[in-house]
Scaffold this motif. Structure first.
Motif, PDB file in Angstrom:
ATOM      1  N   LEU A  50       6.943   4.684  -5.039  1.00 53.09           N
ATOM      2  CA  LEU A  50       8.084   4.303  -4.208  1.00 53.09           C
ATOM      3  C   LEU A  50       7.624   3.869  -2.816  1.00 53.09           C
ATOM      4  O   LEU A  50       8.132   2.889  -2.261  1.00 53.09           O
ATOM      5  CB  LEU A  50       9.058   5.472  -4.097  1.00 53.09           C
ATOM      6  CG  LEU A  50       9.864   5.825  -5.345  1.00 53.09           C
ATOM      7  CD1 LEU A  50      10.650   7.117  -5.118  1.00 53.09           C
ATOM      8  CD2 LEU A  50      10.812   4.690  -5.719  1.00 53.09           C
ATOM      9  N   ALA A  51       6.675   4.609  -2.260  1.00 55.51           N
ATOM     10  CA  ALA A  51       6.171   4.270  -0.928  1.00 55.51           C
ATOM     11  C   ALA A  51       5.514   2.891  -0.925  1.00 55.51           C
ATOM     12  O   ALA A  51       5.723   2.095  -0.007  1.00 55.51           O
ATOM     13  CB  ALA A  51       5.186   5.337  -0.456  1.00 55.51           C
ATOM     14  N   LEU A  52       4.727   2.592  -1.957  1.00 58.76           N
ATOM     15  CA  LEU A  52       4.061   1.292  -2.032  1.00 58.76           C
ATOM     16  C   LEU A  52       5.081   0.164  -2.157  1.00 58.76           C
ATOM     17  O   LEU A  52       4.940  -0.889  -1.527  1.00 58.76           O
ATOM     18  CB  LEU A  52       3.086   1.262  -3.210  1.00 58.76           C
ATOM     19  CG  LEU A  52       2.313  -0.052  -3.407  1.00 58.76           C
ATOM     20  CD1 LEU A  52       1.501  -0.380  -2.162  1.00 58.76           C
ATOM     21  CD2 LEU A  52       1.417   0.039  -4.630  1.00 58.76           C
ATOM     22  N   GLY A  53       6.116   0.389  -2.962  1.00 55.56           N
ATOM     23  CA  GLY A  53       7.147  -0.634  -3.106  1.00 55.56           C
ATOM     24  C   GLY A  53       7.865  -0.914  -1.797  1.00 55.56           C
ATOM     25  O   GLY A  53       8.087  -2.080  -1.425  1.00 55.56           O
ATOM     26  N   CYS A  54       8.224   0.139  -1.075  1.00 55.25           N
ATOM     27  CA  CYS A  54       8.913  -0.043   0.202  1.00 55.25           C
ATOM     28  C   CYS A  54       7.975  -0.664   1.238  1.00 55.25           C
ATOM     29  O   CYS A  54       8.389  -1.528   2.027  1.00 55.25           O
ATOM     30  CB  CYS A  54       9.460   1.291   0.697  1.00 55.25           C
ATOM     31  SG  CYS A  54      10.482   1.163   2.179  1.00 55.25           S
ATOM     32  N   LEU A  55       6.719  -0.238   1.240  1.00 57.49           N
ATOM     33  CA  LEU A  55       5.740  -0.810   2.160  1.00 57.49           C
ATOM     34  C   LEU A  55       5.623  -2.320   1.945  1.00 57.49           C
ATOM     35  O   LEU A  55       5.628  -3.096   2.909  1.00 57.49           O
ATOM     36  CB  LEU A  55       4.380  -0.151   1.948  1.00 57.49           C
ATOM     37  CG  LEU A  55       3.212  -0.813   2.682  1.00 57.49           C
ATOM     38  CD1 LEU A  55       3.268  -0.494   4.162  1.00 57.49           C
ATOM     39  CD2 LEU A  55       1.878  -0.386   2.095  1.00 57.49           C
ATOM     40  N   THR A  56       5.521  -2.737   0.689  1.00 60.78           N
ATOM     41  CA  THR A  56       5.392  -4.164   0.386  1.00 60.78           C
ATOM     42  C   THR A  56       6.607  -4.931   0.887  1.00 60.78           C
ATOM     43  O   THR A  56       6.485  -5.992   1.517  1.00 60.78           O
ATOM     44  CB  THR A  56       5.224  -4.364  -1.130  1.00 60.78           C
ATOM     45  OG1 THR A  56       4.056  -3.654  -1.578  1.00 60.78           O
ATOM     46  CG2 THR A  56       5.084  -5.834  -1.468  1.00 60.78           C
ATOM     47  N   ARG A  57       7.781  -4.369   0.651  1.00 59.82           N
ATOM     48  CA  ARG A  57       9.012  -5.040   1.072  1.00 59.82           C
ATOM     49  C   ARG A  57       9.102  -5.164   2.589  1.00 59.82           C
ATOM     50  O   ARG A  57       9.416  -6.233   3.114  1.00 59.82           O
ATOM     51  CB  ARG A  57      10.217  -4.269   0.534  1.00 59.82           C
ATOM     52  CG  ARG A  57      11.539  -4.965   0.768  1.00 59.82           C
ATOM     53  CD  ARG A  57      12.692  -4.140   0.219  1.00 59.82           C
ATOM     54  NE  ARG A  57      13.967  -4.794   0.469  1.00 59.82           N
ATOM     55  CZ  ARG A  57      15.148  -4.222   0.296  1.00 59.82           C
ATOM     56  NH1 ARG A  57      15.214  -2.954  -0.156  1.00 59.82           N
ATOM     57  NH2 ARG A  57      16.267  -4.876   0.543  1.00 59.82           N
ATOM     58  N   ILE A  58       8.776  -4.093   3.313  1.00 63.07           N
ATOM     59  CA  ILE A  58       8.911  -4.143   4.771  1.00 63.07           C
ATOM     60  C   ILE A  58       7.820  -5.003   5.406  1.00 63.07           C
ATOM     61  O   ILE A  58       8.060  -5.703   6.400  1.00 63.07           O
ATOM     62  CB  ILE A  58       8.928  -2.720   5.374  1.00 63.07           C
ATOM     63  CG1 ILE A  58       9.472  -2.754   6.812  1.00 63.07           C
ATOM     64  CG2 ILE A  58       7.555  -2.083   5.365  1.00 63.07           C
ATOM     65  CD1 ILE A  58      10.888  -3.206   6.942  1.00 63.07           C
ATOM     66  N   SER A 117      -1.213  -7.410   3.738  1.00 61.39           N
ATOM     67  CA  SER A 117      -1.684  -6.057   4.029  1.00 61.39           C
ATOM     68  C   SER A 117      -1.340  -4.984   2.993  1.00 61.39           C
ATOM     69  O   SER A 117      -2.086  -4.005   2.876  1.00 61.39           O
ATOM     70  CB  SER A 117      -1.164  -5.607   5.403  1.00 61.39           C
ATOM     71  OG  SER A 117       0.254  -5.529   5.407  1.00 61.39           O
ATOM     72  N   PRO A 118      -0.247  -5.109   2.228  1.00 58.80           N
ATOM     73  CA  PRO A 118      -0.002  -4.046   1.239  1.00 58.80           C
ATOM     74  C   PRO A 118      -1.149  -3.833   0.253  1.00 58.80           C
ATOM     75  O   PRO A 118      -1.365  -2.705  -0.214  1.00 58.80           O
ATOM     76  CB  PRO A 118       1.269  -4.530   0.531  1.00 58.80           C
ATOM     77  CG  PRO A 118       1.984  -5.330   1.565  1.00 58.80           C
ATOM     78  CD  PRO A 118       0.893  -6.035   2.313  1.00 58.80           C
ATOM     79  N   LEU A 119      -1.882  -4.877  -0.045  1.00 60.84           N
ATOM     80  CA  LEU A 119      -3.008  -4.737  -0.966  1.00 60.84           C
ATOM     81  C   LEU A 119      -4.045  -3.757  -0.427  1.00 60.84           C
ATOM     82  O   LEU A 119      -4.634  -2.979  -1.182  1.00 60.84           O
ATOM     83  CB  LEU A 119      -3.656  -6.100  -1.215  1.00 60.84           C
ATOM     84  CG  LEU A 119      -2.803  -7.137  -1.959  1.00 60.84           C
ATOM     85  CD1 LEU A 119      -3.520  -8.480  -1.979  1.00 60.84           C
ATOM     86  CD2 LEU A 119      -2.490  -6.657  -3.366  1.00 60.84           C
ATOM     87  N   GLY A 120      -4.256  -3.789   0.882  1.00 63.66           N
ATOM     88  CA  GLY A 120      -5.255  -2.921   1.477  1.00 63.66           C
ATOM     89  C   GLY A 120      -4.780  -1.502   1.725  1.00 63.66           C
ATOM     90  O   GLY A 120      -5.587  -0.644   2.108  1.00 63.66           O
ATOM     91  N   GLU A 121      -3.491  -1.243   1.540  1.00 63.26           N
ATOM     92  CA  GLU A 121      -2.934   0.076   1.815  1.00 63.26           C
ATOM     93  C   GLU A 121      -2.858   0.969   0.580  1.00 63.26           C
ATOM     94  O   GLU A 121      -2.475   2.137   0.675  1.00 63.26           O
ATOM     95  CB  GLU A 121      -1.540  -0.061   2.426  1.00 63.26           C
ATOM     96  CG  GLU A 121      -1.528  -0.684   3.804  1.00 63.26           C
ATOM     97  CD  GLU A 121      -2.223   0.195   4.836  1.00 63.26           C
ATOM     98  OE1 GLU A 121      -2.050   1.430   4.798  1.00 63.26           O
ATOM     99  OE2 GLU A 121      -2.953  -0.352   5.689  1.00 63.26           O
ATOM    100  N   THR A 122      -3.222   0.457  -0.562  1.00 63.16           N
ATOM    101  CA  THR A 122      -3.096   1.226  -1.803  1.00 63.16           C
ATOM    102  C   THR A 122      -3.919   2.505  -1.760  1.00 63.16           C
ATOM    103  O   THR A 122      -3.452   3.581  -2.166  1.00 63.16           O
ATOM    104  CB  THR A 122      -3.521   0.361  -3.006  1.00 63.16           C
ATOM    105  OG1 THR A 122      -2.750  -0.841  -3.006  1.00 63.16           O
ATOM    106  CG2 THR A 122      -3.298   1.112  -4.307  1.00 63.16           C
ATOM    107  N   ILE A 123      -5.140   2.424  -1.269  1.00 56.62           N
ATOM    108  CA  ILE A 123      -6.001   3.601  -1.220  1.00 56.62           C
ATOM    109  C   ILE A 123      -5.414   4.669  -0.309  1.00 56.62           C
ATOM    110  O   ILE A 123      -5.419   5.866  -0.618  1.00 56.62           O
ATOM    111  CB  ILE A 123      -7.425   3.221  -0.759  1.00 56.62           C
ATOM    112  CG1 ILE A 123      -8.053   2.235  -1.749  1.00 56.62           C
ATOM    113  CG2 ILE A 123      -8.291   4.465  -0.610  1.00 56.62           C
ATOM    114  CD1 ILE A 123      -8.189   2.786  -3.158  1.00 56.62           C
TER     115      ILE A 123
END
Length: 307
Positions: free
Chosen positions: A270-278, A248-254
């Motif tokens: 930073l938000a994208l990095g944390c999103l991917t990790r969680i 799902s992180p791939l689809g959240e970039t936009i």
């Protein structure tokens, strides 16, 4: 407090005395609007009873609920409340200066509204330099408008309801439930009207570490697993959800690029990095549950040790 209260503010508390102090001071300052209100603090088993609460600001009642969980604590507060409106706020939240005024005005002008959810925003430690967790939570935590308008519930960190409506619907669930989701969807299923109040805003600290953030998600994962387990093809569905979570992180970039909840490209990264990790953490936890099917530890750990 003079006169019968127009609104009762209910605060569950568990081992957060400093946060509770800030919450109460922010509420006490709202008497400048001339609205009569009472505050009911319900301690839920703290190591030390927050006795200061009864004298820090006027109009506070302090009591204790022995049954673990924020739902039972809120239920006791609602039972003791004297006002026709109930407002729920968490002990670690700080209400904006016109929070109560916005709630009262909405319910008095719109008689058809039964309950409502306000806006919840992250209060960063340093607004000029967000951490990765703060940037992530600013975008993804407490999406209260979505909760209200698409899912039919209000987060109890910032929720208001007519007292008669609350009593007719019944109490919040216990420690084993997502009490705000369950109560709100029960109310809307019975025909209650919910509204989103963007002007009724509170601020809450972000998680202080990834461990704390992960533990918060453990509770959600456990409840979701409990709901799906045992249904037809539940294992295949759960494994599919796990795979989608990991991707799902791939689809959240936009969404992250377009959001107005953070300001800079640094914060978005930073938000994208944390999103991917969680999200990867959540996918791993989901697979672990599929293998072991034991949710009790996840729920109890969040409710009693992460507070």
């Amino acid at each position: 407090m003079s006169g019968h209260p127009r609104i009762s503010v209910i605060i569950p508390h568990l081992n957060e005395p400093d946060d509770l102090r800030r919450c109460l001071l922010a509420l006490g300052a709202q008497r400048a609007h001339g609205i009569a209100f009472e505050i009911i603090v319900v301690d839920n088993g703290s190591r030390q009873m927050p006795s200061f609460a009864a004298t820090l600001v006027p109009g506070v009642r302090l009591t204790r609920e022995a049954i673990p969980g924020p739902g039972p604590a809120r239920n006791l507060g609602a039972t003791l409340a004297e006002a026709p409106l109930l407002a729920f706020i968490d002990a670690d939240c700080v209400a904006a200066p016109d929070w109560l005024a916005a709630i009262v005005a909405c319910f008095e002008k719109n008689r058809g509204i039964d309950f409502a959810g306000g806006d919840i925003r992250i209060q960063p430690a340093d607004p000029e330099r967000l951490t990765s967790i703060e940037a992530y939570e600013a975008i993804y935590s407490y999406r209260t408008q979505l909760y209200v308008e698409q899912y039919g519930f209000a987060a109890t960190g910032n929720m208001a309801v007519r007292a008669e409506v609350f009593r007719s619907i019944g109490p919040f669930g216990g420690i084993g439930t997502m009490e705000d989701t369950e109560w709100g969807q029960r109310a809307t299923a019975l025909g209650c009207q919910i509204a989103y109040l963007p002007d009724a805003r509170v601020y809450t600290p972000s998680c202080r570490s990834f461990t704390e953030l992960a533990r918060r998600w453990d509770r959600h994962i456990a409840h979701e697993f409990g709901e799906i387990r045992g249904r037809r093809f539940w294992l295949a569905r759960w494994l599919g959800k796990s795979a989608l979570m990991a991707a799902s992180p791939l689809g959240e970039t936009i969404r992250i690029l377009r959001t107005d909840r953070v300001d800079t490209w640094r914060e978005r990264a930073l938000a994208l990095g944390c999103l991917t990790r969680i999200r990867l953490y959540r996918a791993t936890r989901m697979l672990e549950l599929a293998r072991h099917a034991n949710t009790t530890g996840l729920i109890d750990l969040w409710n009693r040790e992460n507070r």
